[in-house]
Design an enzyme around this catalytic site. Sequence first.
Site, PDB file in Angstrom:
ATOM      1  N   ALA A  41      25.383  17.488   3.279  1.00 38.35           N
ATOM      2  CA  ALA A  41      25.207  18.638   3.469  1.00 38.35           C
ATOM      3  C   ALA A  41      24.057  18.852   4.783  1.00 38.35           C
ATOM      4  O   ALA A  41      22.971  18.384   4.858  1.00 38.35           O
ATOM      5  CB  ALA A  41      24.793  19.680   2.561  1.00 38.35           C
ATOM      6  N   GLY A  82      27.181  15.248   0.105  1.00 38.89           N
ATOM      7  CA  GLY A  82      28.489  15.832   0.450  1.00 38.89           C
ATOM      8  C   GLY A  82      29.293  15.031   1.015  1.00 38.89           C
ATOM      9  O   GLY A  82      30.626  14.915   1.192  1.00 38.89           O
ATOM     10  N   GLU A  85      30.708  12.670  -1.248  1.00 36.67           N
ATOM     11  CA  GLU A  85      31.791  13.495  -2.221  1.00 36.67           C
ATOM     12  C   GLU A  85      32.999  13.612  -1.209  1.00 36.67           C
ATOM     13  O   GLU A  85      34.153  13.661  -2.023  1.00 36.67           O
ATOM     14  CB  GLU A  85      31.145  14.901  -2.460  1.00 36.67           C
ATOM     15  CG  GLU A  85      29.850  14.640  -3.423  1.00 36.67           C
ATOM     16  CD  GLU A  85      29.342  16.072  -3.830  1.00 36.67           C
ATOM     17  OE1 GLU A  85      28.611  16.216  -2.882  1.00 36.67           O
ATOM     18  OE2 GLU A  85      29.362  16.209  -5.041  1.00 36.67           O
ATOM     19  N   GLU A 105      20.849  14.474  -4.098  1.00 39.09           N
ATOM     20  CA  GLU A 105      20.468  16.029  -4.345  1.00 39.09           C
ATOM     21  C   GLU A 105      19.314  15.869  -5.440  1.00 39.09           C
ATOM     22  O   GLU A 105      18.611  16.877  -5.288  1.00 39.09           O
ATOM     23  CB  GLU A 105      21.927  16.532  -4.906  1.00 39.09           C
ATOM     24  CG  GLU A 105      22.909  16.736  -3.808  1.00 39.09           C
ATOM     25  CD  GLU A 105      23.872  15.555  -3.570  1.00 39.09           C
ATOM     26  OE1 GLU A 105      23.539  14.313  -4.158  1.00 39.09           O
ATOM     27  OE2 GLU A 105      24.902  15.627  -2.917  1.00 39.09           O
TER      28      GLU A 105
END
Length: 675
Positions: A41, A82, A85, A105
Amino acid sequence: MNSLNLALRRRLIETIGRIAGMPEVSAIVLVGAGGVFSAGADIGEFDTQQAFVEPSIHAVMAAVESSTKPVIAGIEGLAMGGGLELAMAAHCRVAMAGSRIALPEIKLGLIPGAGGTQRLPRAIGLEAAARMICNGDPVRADAPSLAGLFDLVVEQDLLEACLGLAQRIVRDGMKASLLRDRAMPAPASPLFYQELEQRAGSKGQWPTAVNACIACLRAAEAMPVEAGLAFEREAFMKLFDSPVSGALRHAFIAERTAAKIAGLPAQTGIRPLRAAAVVGAGTMGAGIAMTFANAGIPVRLLEMKEDALERGLAVIRANYEGSVRRGKLSRADCDQRLALIRPTLSYEELRDADVVVEAVYEDMDAKAGVFRQLDTFCKPGAILASNTSTLNLDKLAAVTSRPADVVGMHFFVPANVMPLLEVVKARETSAEVLASVMKLAKRLKKTGVVSGVCDGFIGNRMIDPYLRQAYFLLEEGALPEQIDRALEAWGMAMGPFRAGDLTGLDVLWSVRKRRYVEVPGVVYSRLPDRLCELGRFGQKTGAGYYRYEPGAREGKPDDAVRALVEGYSAEIGRARRQISDEEIVSRCMLALVNEGAAILDERIAQRASDIDAVYLLGYGFPAFRGGPMYYADTLGLREVIASMARFQEQAGSDPAFWQPHRLLLELAESNGTFN
Ligand code: NAD
């Protein structure tokens, strides 16, 4: 970094949709440009809420998972957060052996929010996934613990390998199933979760995030995948809105933003810095020389006398040897670093240096002498830096014929360890020199923060009113151990008195003595001077605010200090009272904040977040509170002013101290914030 910002998300959705309609394409390979898959992100987007604008990362992942053409993710460099992911939504994954894989995170007080807690355990098992999520550190793609995550790990030719795999799927009918469709592996033992919870908080992990992670993993065990994903999303949003995560995200961004130099002309050049020199091999000089050597930069270390040089080198050798003994440094690296540090007694040998850091006694005449020598012997274009903590850099620059090349490089003790470097811009420092030193900071693995010239620069200037408040609190009724305990419980790495004992109270004393003369209007408690007059300089003399058993680093509260403090209160006619921990923290913090406002207003700091970065990196300020200026913002500046007004009215207070700075007043009036 291929961060998954809105623009990239849009392009991914659009591209996958377009390819879906191309009959000649039967499989999709997704790789990152620039040698990196994706760092995840865009943290900056979190603040603008753009991270949640559709297409969200969930939409991109849904497009990948529902693609009728198999998607193969090819990972090199980094796959973090992300980014990882997204790769986990693909049908297959191929990785370069050396790429670094992480779900970091937790470092922002969060958990993976795009399926990481649901898909990763299906790939590598619950316990391995829990470990990876709860410590957040990167793991090499070829680590055995990640075996279940990749279909193929290769040493080279990533794209070839991905295309080969695609062909096996399309042509040879190899089955490629989504991670979400894989069965959950064996449940983790309750004991495992218990241990995880216990460890939380001990290593800078954020307990609530660890708890949320455990809840999500339990959901992965117990629920169908869709429900697990929804559970995770809700848990993520709850953490996202928590003050802890807000502060940690601010801290993260503050440290990165600091590298940006405000108002730097676009075409500013960077000087190549291949060889360094350090003048003075004392506490700081030795550490600074090691910092250069650690970065692979050859460094000359200059002293006036042979014995001082030998002493400095012995400290350096002992330090490196200690690292080797503790297994932190290989013998070969140790030898290599030592070989990079070349001692000298002659300025002649500084001719090749591209950057010189002066770290001699904190004395204007001594430093001016050094700078005259540097001016004579250093090559044109060499950067001449001073590690001074308090002296006027403009005056120092003026003794040279090249003030544009003079800059401050204010390291913190121990210089080879502390991650902060205040880069001080003197009146005539050129943009090129400033930019070059900020870039050098990065090479030295430091966060450079630009500061203007003033007494103490950003960090030490703010520490002065903070300490003055701590001393007033002693006069009014608190004891050193209470003040330290209160601030440490609040999150500071070390309270002011323990920190003072470690630094040396004589050092602080000499700063105060100078300030008594230079700024006679400022009210100081004379209590700390009394302690120094007794020869109590802290750990090095076995006694300061605490008493130290021979060889011990932990101090014990001392009745003699209590007697001194109480006697002093009586002497100045101050009735001692019970002071709450809350008041202690509030007064010390708001002292920092008000001075920070002045620093910001005077443009000594480029931005409020730079002040936060200085305190986070150099002064043990807790990251989960985001830094002093961010903390004030979260309190609300009107609330800050109201508290200051209350302190101003207290008996015995110095009213001038609690006069809110103009910028603070202005911002409060307009409902603004420092950041
Ligand atoms: P120190 O006394 O440990 O070391 C100073 C060294 O400089 C000594 O080894 C001395 O022999 C040498 N020296 C003196 N004059 C010299 C000259 N003309 N040429 C060559 N060498 C000379 O001092 P320190 O604590 O390392 O501090 C050095 C500088 O770093 C000071 O300006 C200080 O303000 C600054 N500083 C100190 C700290 C700290 O906490 N110690 C932190 C940041 C900055």
